[in-house]
Design a protein around this motif. Structure first.
Motif, PDB file in Angstrom:
ATOM      1  N   PHE A 194       0.831  -1.192   0.000  1.00 51.15           N
ATOM      2  CA  PHE A 194       0.000   0.000   0.000  1.00 51.15           C
ATOM      3  C   PHE A 194       0.882   1.265   0.000  1.00 51.15           C
ATOM      4  O   PHE A 194       0.705   2.156  -0.815  1.00 51.15           O
ATOM      5  CB  PHE A 194      -0.895  -0.074   1.242  1.00 51.15           C
ATOM      6  N   TYR A 195       1.878   1.276   0.879  1.00 54.03           N
ATOM      7  CA  TYR A 195       2.757   2.446   0.933  1.00 54.03           C
ATOM      8  C   TYR A 195       3.588   2.585  -0.329  1.00 54.03           C
ATOM      9  O   TYR A 195       3.833   3.676  -0.812  1.00 54.03           O
ATOM     10  CB  TYR A 195       3.679   2.358   2.154  1.00 54.03           C
ATOM     11  N   ARG A 196       4.006   1.455  -0.851  1.00 56.49           N
ATOM     12  CA  ARG A 196       4.805   1.500  -2.061  1.00 56.49           C
ATOM     13  C   ARG A 196       3.973   2.090  -3.203  1.00 56.49           C
ATOM     14  O   ARG A 196       4.423   2.936  -3.962  1.00 56.49           O
ATOM     15  CB  ARG A 196       5.251   0.081  -2.430  1.00 56.49           C
ATOM     16  N   PHE A 197       2.744   1.616  -3.279  1.00 60.21           N
ATOM     17  CA  PHE A 197       1.824   2.099  -4.303  1.00 60.21           C
ATOM     18  C   PHE A 197       1.596   3.601  -4.161  1.00 60.21           C
ATOM     19  O   PHE A 197       1.655   4.350  -5.120  1.00 60.21           O
ATOM     20  CB  PHE A 197       0.502   1.340  -4.191  1.00 60.21           C
ATOM     21  N   LEU A 198       1.369   4.050  -2.927  1.00 58.63           N
ATOM     22  CA  LEU A 198       1.136   5.467  -2.673  1.00 58.63           C
ATOM     23  C   LEU A 198       2.303   6.323  -3.123  1.00 58.63           C
ATOM     24  O   LEU A 198       2.134   7.335  -3.790  1.00 58.63           O
ATOM     25  CB  LEU A 198       0.997   5.715  -1.168  1.00 58.63           C
ATOM     26  N   ARG A 199       3.487   5.869  -2.727  1.00 55.04           N
ATOM     27  CA  ARG A 199       4.668   6.650  -3.041  1.00 55.04           C
ATOM     28  C   ARG A 199       4.854   6.741  -4.550  1.00 55.04           C
ATOM     29  O   ARG A 199       5.094   7.791  -5.111  1.00 55.04           O
ATOM     30  CB  ARG A 199       5.885   6.004  -2.389  1.00 55.04           C
ATOM     31  N   GLU A 200       4.694   5.595  -5.185  1.00 56.30           N
ATOM     32  CA  GLU A 200       4.883   5.573  -6.626  1.00 56.30           C
ATOM     33  C   GLU A 200       3.865   6.460  -7.325  1.00 56.30           C
ATOM     34  O   GLU A 200       4.182   7.265  -8.180  1.00 56.30           O
ATOM     35  CB  GLU A 200       4.780   4.144  -7.144  1.00 56.30           C
ATOM     36  N   TRP A 201       2.612   6.244  -6.929  1.00 54.81           N
ATOM     37  CA  TRP A 201       1.552   6.973  -7.611  1.00 54.81           C
ATOM     38  C   TRP A 201       1.671   8.473  -7.417  1.00 54.81           C
ATOM     39  O   TRP A 201       1.657   9.238  -8.368  1.00 54.81           O
ATOM     40  CB  TRP A 201       0.176   6.488  -7.131  1.00 54.81           C
ATOM     41  N   LEU A 202       1.821   8.887  -6.165  1.00 51.31           N
ATOM     42  CA  LEU A 202       1.851  10.324  -5.898  1.00 51.31           C
ATOM     43  C   LEU A 202       3.134  10.985  -6.320  1.00 51.31           C
ATOM     44  O   LEU A 202       3.144  11.855  -7.182  1.00 51.31           O
ATOM     45  CB  LEU A 202       1.672  10.576  -4.406  1.00 51.31           C
ATOM     46  N   VAL A 203       4.203  10.515  -5.709  1.00 49.55           N
ATOM     47  CA  VAL A 203       5.464  11.217  -5.900  1.00 49.55           C
ATOM     48  C   VAL A 203       5.958  11.083  -7.329  1.00 49.55           C
ATOM     49  O   VAL A 203       6.373  12.053  -7.954  1.00 49.55           O
ATOM     50  CB  VAL A 203       6.517  10.730  -4.877  1.00 49.55           C
ATOM     51  N   GLU A 204       5.881   9.871  -7.855  1.00 52.25           N
ATOM     52  CA  GLU A 204       6.412   9.700  -9.212  1.00 52.25           C
ATOM     53  C   GLU A 204       5.399  10.056 -10.292  1.00 52.25           C
ATOM     54  O   GLU A 204       5.686  10.851 -11.168  1.00 52.25           O
ATOM     55  CB  GLU A 204       6.922   8.271  -9.416  1.00 52.25           C
TER      56      GLU A 204
END
Ligand SMILES: [Fe+2]
Length: 135
Positions: A106-116
């Protein structure tokens, strides 16, 4: 508490999509709270479904808008959406299977989606969709 603190640098400059990005962040927060508070499988699954279905709707809106202005990086952007959707589905399966890895994913997905994704892909369409870019 919120999972994601919105920064000005996340804004694309396209009002509709900034609103939709905010909505996704809100839905992610609801899901995060459900996981954190151990609200139960049903609540977490429902929150997860809402994040994914709204994100799918949002991606479609972006794709239509980019198509309508013959956005030059349309194909790459759609590929990226498809990659994120595939990843989100994996994440959803883990959540549904009650896997402890679900929250990490979930956190990995969030980081990827938002930040990247927002900062690297979505921000590029801003000038095109606002009619300011030379095509
Ligand atoms: Fe996008």
């Amino acid at each position: 508490m919120t999972v994601i603190n919105w920064r000005d640098s996340y804004n694309t400059g396209v009002a509709q999509f900034d609103r939709e990005h905010h909505k996704i962040v809100e839905l992610i927060d609801v899901m995060f709270a459900a996981i954190r508070d151990k609200s139960g499988k049903e609540v977490v699954e429902k929150a997860c479904n809402e994040v994914l279905s709204y994100t799918g709707y949002h991606f479609e809106n972006e794709e239509k808008a980019m198509q309508s202005v013959n956005y030059p990086d349309l194909k790459e952007h759609i590929d990226e959406h498809n990659r994120l959707k595939a990843e989100a589905l994996q994440f959803q399966m883990k959540i549904n299977a009650d896997s402890p890895e679900g929250t990490t994913e979930f956190y990995r997905f969030l980081r990827e989606w938002l930040v990247e994704h927002i900062q690297e892909c979505d921000k590029k369409y801003g000038p095109y969709l606002n009619g300011a870019a030379e095509s």
